[in-house]
Design a protein around this motif. Structure first.
Motif, short mmCIF file in Angstrom:
data_model
loop_
_atom_site.label_atom_id
_atom_site.label_comp_id
_atom_site.label_asym_id
_atom_site.label_seq_id
_atom_site.Cartn_x
_atom_site.Cartn_y
_atom_site.Cartn_z
N GLY A 1 0.81 -1.21 0.00
CA GLY A 1 0.00 0.00 0.00
C GLY A 1 0.85 1.26 0.00
O GLY A 1 0.57 2.21 -0.73
N ARG A 2 1.90 1.27 0.82
CA ARG A 2 2.80 2.43 0.85
C ARG A 2 3.50 2.61 -0.49
O ARG A 2 3.68 3.74 -0.95
CB ARG A 2 3.83 2.26 1.97
N MET A 3 3.86 1.50 -1.13
CA MET A 3 4.57 1.60 -2.40
C MET A 3 3.66 2.16 -3.49
O MET A 3 4.08 3.02 -4.28
CB MET A 3 5.12 0.25 -2.83
N MET A 4 2.40 1.70 -3.53
CA MET A 4 1.53 2.21 -4.59
C MET A 4 1.22 3.69 -4.39
O MET A 4 1.14 4.45 -5.36
CB MET A 4 0.25 1.38 -4.73
N LEU A 5 1.12 4.13 -3.15
CA LEU A 5 0.90 5.55 -2.90
C LEU A 5 2.14 6.37 -3.24
O LEU A 5 2.04 7.49 -3.74
CB LEU A 5 0.49 5.76 -1.44
N ALA B 1 -10.00 0.90 0.84
CA ALA B 1 -9.07 1.68 1.66
C ALA B 1 -9.55 1.66 3.11
O ALA B 1 -10.59 2.23 3.43
CB ALA B 1 -8.98 3.12 1.15
N ASP B 2 -8.80 0.99 3.95
CA ASP B 2 -9.09 0.94 5.38
C ASP B 2 -8.07 1.84 6.07
O ASP B 2 -6.90 1.48 6.21
CB ASP B 2 -8.98 -0.50 5.89
N VAL B 3 -8.50 3.04 6.47
CA VAL B 3 -7.57 4.07 6.94
C VAL B 3 -7.61 4.25 8.46
O VAL B 3 -7.43 5.35 8.96
CB VAL B 3 -7.83 5.41 6.22
N HIS B 4 -7.80 3.14 9.17
CA HIS B 4 -7.78 3.23 10.63
C HIS B 4 -6.38 3.58 11.15
O HIS B 4 -6.25 4.22 12.19
CB HIS B 4 -8.25 1.90 11.24
N ASP B 5 -5.35 3.13 10.45
CA ASP B 5 -3.99 3.42 10.88
C ASP B 5 -3.67 4.88 10.55
O ASP B 5 -3.80 5.30 9.39
CB ASP B 5 -3.00 2.50 10.19
N PRO B 6 -3.21 5.69 11.52
CA PRO B 6 -2.99 7.12 11.26
C PRO B 6 -1.86 7.39 10.26
O PRO B 6 -1.91 8.39 9.54
CB PRO B 6 -2.63 7.68 12.65
N ILE B 7 -0.85 6.53 10.20
CA ILE B 7 0.24 6.72 9.24
C ILE B 7 -0.27 6.53 7.82
O ILE B 7 0.01 7.34 6.92
CB ILE B 7 1.40 5.74 9.53
N MET B 8 -1.01 5.46 7.60
CA MET B 8 -1.59 5.22 6.27
C MET B 8 -2.61 6.30 5.94
O MET B 8 -2.69 6.77 4.78
CB MET B 8 -2.23 3.84 6.21
N ALA B 9 -3.38 6.73 6.92
CA ALA B 9 -4.38 7.77 6.69
C ALA B 9 -3.72 9.07 6.23
O ALA B 9 -4.24 9.77 5.34
CB ALA B 9 -5.20 8.02 7.95
N GLU B 10 -2.57 9.40 6.80
CA GLU B 10 -1.86 10.62 6.39
C GLU B 10 -1.38 10.51 4.94
O GLU B 10 -1.46 11.47 4.17
CB GLU B 10 -0.67 10.85 7.32
N MET B 11 -0.86 9.34 4.56
CA MET B 11 -0.44 9.14 3.17
C MET B 11 -1.63 9.31 2.22
O MET B 11 -1.52 9.98 1.18
CB MET B 11 0.17 7.75 3.00
N VAL B 12 -2.75 8.69 2.57
CA VAL B 12 -3.95 8.78 1.74
C VAL B 12 -4.41 10.23 1.64
O VAL B 12 -4.76 10.72 0.55
CB VAL B 12 -5.06 7.89 2.33
N GLN C 1 -13.97 9.99 2.36
CA GLN C 1 -14.71 11.12 1.81
C GLN C 1 -13.95 12.44 1.99
O GLN C 1 -13.98 13.32 1.12
CB GLN C 1 -16.09 11.21 2.45
N ALA C 2 -13.25 12.56 3.11
CA ALA C 2 -12.53 13.80 3.39
C ALA C 2 -11.21 13.91 2.63
O ALA C 2 -10.59 14.97 2.61
CB ALA C 2 -12.26 13.91 4.90
N PHE C 3 -10.79 12.81 1.99
CA PHE C 3 -9.48 12.79 1.34
C PHE C 3 -9.55 12.93 -0.18
O PHE C 3 -8.50 12.91 -0.83
CB PHE C 3 -8.75 11.48 1.68
N VAL C 4 -10.73 13.02 -0.74
CA VAL C 4 -10.85 13.08 -2.20
C VAL C 4 -11.62 14.34 -2.60
O VAL C 4 -12.32 14.94 -1.80
CB VAL C 4 -11.58 11.84 -2.75
N ARG C 5 -11.45 14.70 -3.86
CA ARG C 5 -12.23 15.79 -4.41
C ARG C 5 -13.50 15.24 -5.04
O ARG C 5 -13.56 14.09 -5.46
CB ARG C 5 -11.43 16.54 -5.49
N GLU C 6 -14.51 16.06 -5.13
CA GLU C 6 -15.77 15.61 -5.72
C GLU C 6 -15.60 15.24 -7.19
O GLU C 6 -16.26 14.34 -7.70
CB GLU C 6 -16.83 16.71 -5.58
N ASP C 7 -14.65 15.89 -7.86
CA ASP C 7 -14.49 15.66 -9.29
C ASP C 7 -13.45 14.58 -9.61
O ASP C 7 -13.16 14.33 -10.79
CB ASP C 7 -14.08 16.96 -10.00
#
Length: 432
Positions: A147-151, A172-183, A205-211
């Motif tokens: 996951g880290r590599m693809m990001l 995308a399971d972003v419970h981990d704060p480190i992975m959540a920051e990357m996302v 939802q908070a990490f993406v744009r509507e478009d």
């Protein structure tokens, strides 16, 4: 358009990995405007690659050369290196993996790539491609290297190489704060972000744009099983689906049957320890006593370890890990019920209208699949199977009693999911 296809999982010993990459690559190619010229495979993404700075590397090369020319030969050198020098030297030289552990390291390691120190195969692919297409699958969770590599690849594509980048077909399971920051840092940069189930779309939802984001469905929904009459005409011959060393003897697809699989939560170092074999024994004995004959399936090497002793002890047919993808689709899609904590095999079952009874998995993906299919049913605790077996049997019997009316509803929903899966390549189609 030259495409760099990232996270090709076809090199994995797993039904779902082979199935979904095959389907997704087919969808990409069917757009008619691309040529997949570079591929990054899952195996490379999963295995660490050692990095030390150039100064320490020069010192290491000198000492290695000296040791290898000693009269004692390479065997002693290797022993001394591994047993005594290596661990101490790695600490002194600050040896580590080439993939960043935190988002703050992305710019630093990007410069290491550009200076020729790391990831030169990926650099070449990024330089030569016109677009990066990432098959996300279930890789964005915990602090998984893949996951880290693809990001990191996505970050490089957008920030340093100026290439369009799509992240598709993923949970995308972003419970981990480190992975959540990357996302949170990478997703807004991307040209398209496609989720394969609703729980991930809500979580991010908070990490993406509507478009630049959409909810789609997994590419595996695009498979179709053969009609049961055709499967029965071939497969009812005893042992037809047997692949050494496993035996499917006793499996008769012309009769009712329930397929049972494992879960991606079992036998992992990063998940609680649990022996699922006693629970599966209880479950299988109850199923064949009260519901229908049981066929064990091994979509993953872990499932082989679990089900081989059970198959032998209870004299049950076992469908091998090396079963071809389309045969797996035919078997699961014509089962009367499929019971497991496996994401992709559950989808392959749904394509034929087979009701699914789900266990928990390594992420919340099985709960998300039940929600996506509109099934009002629980997802049972895979780490409590010995206690949950009775309730699993009750739900399987409830589904079986509903017969063709339920299968027809599931089949229709699966066909809608197959259409929705086309959103995974919507960015490519928009280029037309």
């Amino acid at each position: 358009m030259k495409v760099f296809f990232v996270n090709d999982t076809s090199d994995s010993k797993n039904w779902g990995c082979r199935a979904t990459t095959g389907a997704l690559r087919r969808m990409v190619n069917e757009t008619g405007i691309v040529d997949i010229t570079h591929t990054l495979y899952l195996k490379r993404m999963s295995l660490s690659e050692r990095y030390i700075s150039s100064n320490f590397k020069e010192i290491e090369d000198i000492f290695t050369s000296i040791f290898e020319h000693l009269p004692t030969g390479k065997s002693l050198t290797r022993y001394v290196q591994q047993r005594w020098i290596g661990p101490r030297w790695n600490r002194i030289a600050g040896a580590r993996d080439v993939i960043p552990n935190f988002f703050e390291e992305f710019p630093i390691f990007a410069q290491k790539m550009l200076s020729g120190e790391i990831l030169q195969l990926e650099r070449k692919a990024l330089e030569e491609c016109d677009l990066v297409f990432i098959n996300g699958e279930g890789s964005i969770y915990d602090r998984q290297r893949k996951g880290r590599m693809m990001l990191f690849i996505a970050y490089l594509a957008k920030v340093h190489f100026g290439k369009p980048c799509v992240l598709a077909n993923h949970t995308a399971d972003v419970h981990d704060p480190i992975m959540a920051e990357m996302v949170a840092q990478v997703y807004p940069l991307l040209d398209d972000v496609i989720f394969r189930e609703p729980l991930s779309a809500e979580a991010c939802q908070a990490f993406v744009r509507e478009d630049n984001s959409a909810l789609a469905a997994d590419a595996a929904f695009t498979y179709q099983p053969v009609e049961k009459t055709l499967l029965a005409s071939l497969g009812s011959r005893d042992g037809y689906f047997s692949i050494h060393p496993d035996s499917a003897s006793g499996f008769n697809p012309s009769q009712p049957y329930i397929c049972v699989g494992g879960s991606s939560i079992y036998l992992r170092r990063d998940r609680p320890s649990y022996d699922p074999i006693p629970g599966f024994k209880i479950l299988c004995e109850k199923l064949r006593q009260y519901v229908a004959p049981v066929v064990l399936t091994a979509p993953d090497p872990v499932d082989e370890k679990i089900f081989r002793p059970i198959a032998q002890e209870l004299n049950l047919p076992l469908i091998s890990l090396t079963t071809p993808t389309q045969q797996a689709v035919d078997i699961l899609g014509n089962a009367d019920v499929y019971i497991s904590g496996r994401w992709h095999p559950s989808i392959l079952a749904l394509t034929g209208g087979t009701p699914i009874v789900t266990f928990t998995a390594n992420t919340y993906k099985t709960q998300a699949l039940v929600q996506q299919m509109g099934l009002d049913a629980p997802t049972f605790d895979a780490l409590n199977l010995h206690k949950e077996a009775g309730d699993v049997v009750d739900l399987a019997k409830f589904y079986l009693d509903q017969g063709e009316s339920l299968r027809s509803k599931i089949r229709s929903q699966a066909e809608m999911m197959a259409q929705l899966a086309q959103k995974n390549v919507r960015y490519l189609k928009n280029q037309l």
